[in-house]
Write an enzyme that holds these catalytic residues in place. Structure first.
Site, PDB file in Angstrom:
ATOM      1  N   CYS A  87      33.912  43.446  36.144  1.00 54.84           N
ATOM      2  CA  CYS A  87      34.669  43.568  36.874  1.00 54.84           C
ATOM      3  C   CYS A  87      34.272  44.638  38.578  1.00 54.84           C
ATOM      4  CB  CYS A  87      36.077  42.906  36.700  1.00 54.84           C
ATOM      5  SG  CYS A  87      37.095  44.367  35.696  1.00 54.84           S
ATOM      6  N   HIS A 163      41.858  44.219  36.253  1.00 49.27           N
ATOM      7  CA  HIS A 163      40.771  44.181  37.492  1.00 49.27           C
ATOM      8  C   HIS A 163      40.995  44.239  37.975  1.00 49.27           C
ATOM      9  CE1 HIS A 163      38.048  40.548  37.780  1.00 49.27           C
ATOM     10  NE2 HIS A 163      39.265  39.929  38.877  1.00 49.27           N
TER      11      HIS A 163
END
Length: 322
Positions: A87, A163
């Protein structure tokens, strides 16, 4: 996905991300960390090409705004995340590939990636990105050196996951680029007299406020034009202006002196980043083992341990009294 290999976790640090971008072959940009999201925080960093936001991931959280699945997906570079731990790199690459600023030179690797995969759907773009040996190699070169190897374990239900997502303005609208979604999240238009950063600020603040009080595991970084390049350009403009007017003033000299100091600061910062990257990748285990052996042979290990234990005990007692 077997063919994509393993991708390491990346530390949320401006030096790491700046070095990562350089490894991609991109020129003209660097990453700066934001210690606050207050009004005016971006003034000395313009132009800002995108924001990278790290937050605690919550499963099944629904986006607050519509996800783009219409024809805009053909013009916006958005790639689905199809592999774990990618990510950070996907957030950075998505921001860079949606940037059309003249300061930003994507370099051959990302230019080729964009040209090759722009006509693909988001999932195929994600597969293409994940299978790039150059990008995966650059990503994994940012890994911290581990002293010990442990057997892999499956993540537990209570284990926190973090994230990275990106925010940027594309064609007069603010978008959130989150590889775990089906498409970019549309956060609305940027007014004719508005700066996109003033639009995105309350969006990020609102997102932070949805978490429980005391939650501090957030990080915000900005992809900005290379600061040294900006300062050198400003010096050149001042010198050209002086040559045209045929005169020098104290104000101009002072401004050039100030810009040169800022360039020195940037040089020192980049040198520090390189030093920190060397330390991250260095294996200190042989040194630690040798040091412990020497201390044990000289019978200093136990006294040092007892002294450390005494200091910790005193600090604990002091805190209890307070």
């Amino acid at each position: 996905m077997e063919s994509a290999g393993d991708w390491c976790l990346i530390e949320s640090d401006p030096g790491v991300f700046t070095e990562l971008i350089k490894k991609f072959g991109v020129k003209g940009v660097q990453v700066e960390e934001m210690w606050t999201i207050d009004d005016g925080i971006f003034e000395n960093l313009r132009p800002v090409h995108g924001l990278i936001f790290l937050f605690k991931y919550v499963q099944h959280e629904e986006p607050s705004n519509p996800v783009v699945t219409d024809d805009r997906i053909q013009k916006i570079y958005f790639a689905k995340q199809v592999i774990n731990n990618a990510c950070a790199t996907q957030a950075v690459i998505s921001l860079l590939l949606n940037c059309n600023h003249p300061d930003v030179d994507l370099g051959p690797e990302l230019t080729k990636l964009k040209e090759f995969s722009m006509s693909f759907d988001p999932k195929m773009r994600g597969l293409t990105l994940s299978n790039s040996q150059t990008i995966r190699g650059a990503h994994n070169s940012m890994a911290q050196q581990t002293l010990f190897e442990f057997d892999r374990k499956l993540p537990t239900k209570d284990e926190d996951a973090y994230h990275f997502v990106g925010y940027t303005a594309i064609d007069g609208r603010v978008y959130e680029l989150d590889g775990l979604r089906e498409g970019p999240i549309d956060h609305g238009p940027v007014g004719a007299d508005q700066d996109w950063l003033n639009v995105v600020r309350p969006i990020i603040i609102k997102r932070i406020n949805t978490y429980t009080e005391g939650e501090v595991h957030f990080n915000l970084m900005a992809i900005v034009s290379d600061r040294k390049m900006i300062y050198e350009r400003q010096i050149e403009e001042l010198l050209n202006e002086n040559n045209m007017l045929g005169m020098e003033t104290d104000d101009v000299e002072n401004e050039i002196r100030r810009l040169k100091m800022l360039i020195e600061y940037e040089d020192a910062k980049m040198f520090k980043y390189k030093q920190e990257m060397v330390r991250r990748r260095h294996n200190y285990l042989p040194f630690i083992i040798t040091l412990l052996k020497v201390l044990a042979e000289e019978k200093k290990l136990v006294p040092l341990y007892e002294k450390a234990k005494e200091r910790i005990s005193k600090k604990c007692q002091k805190k209890l009294k307070v």
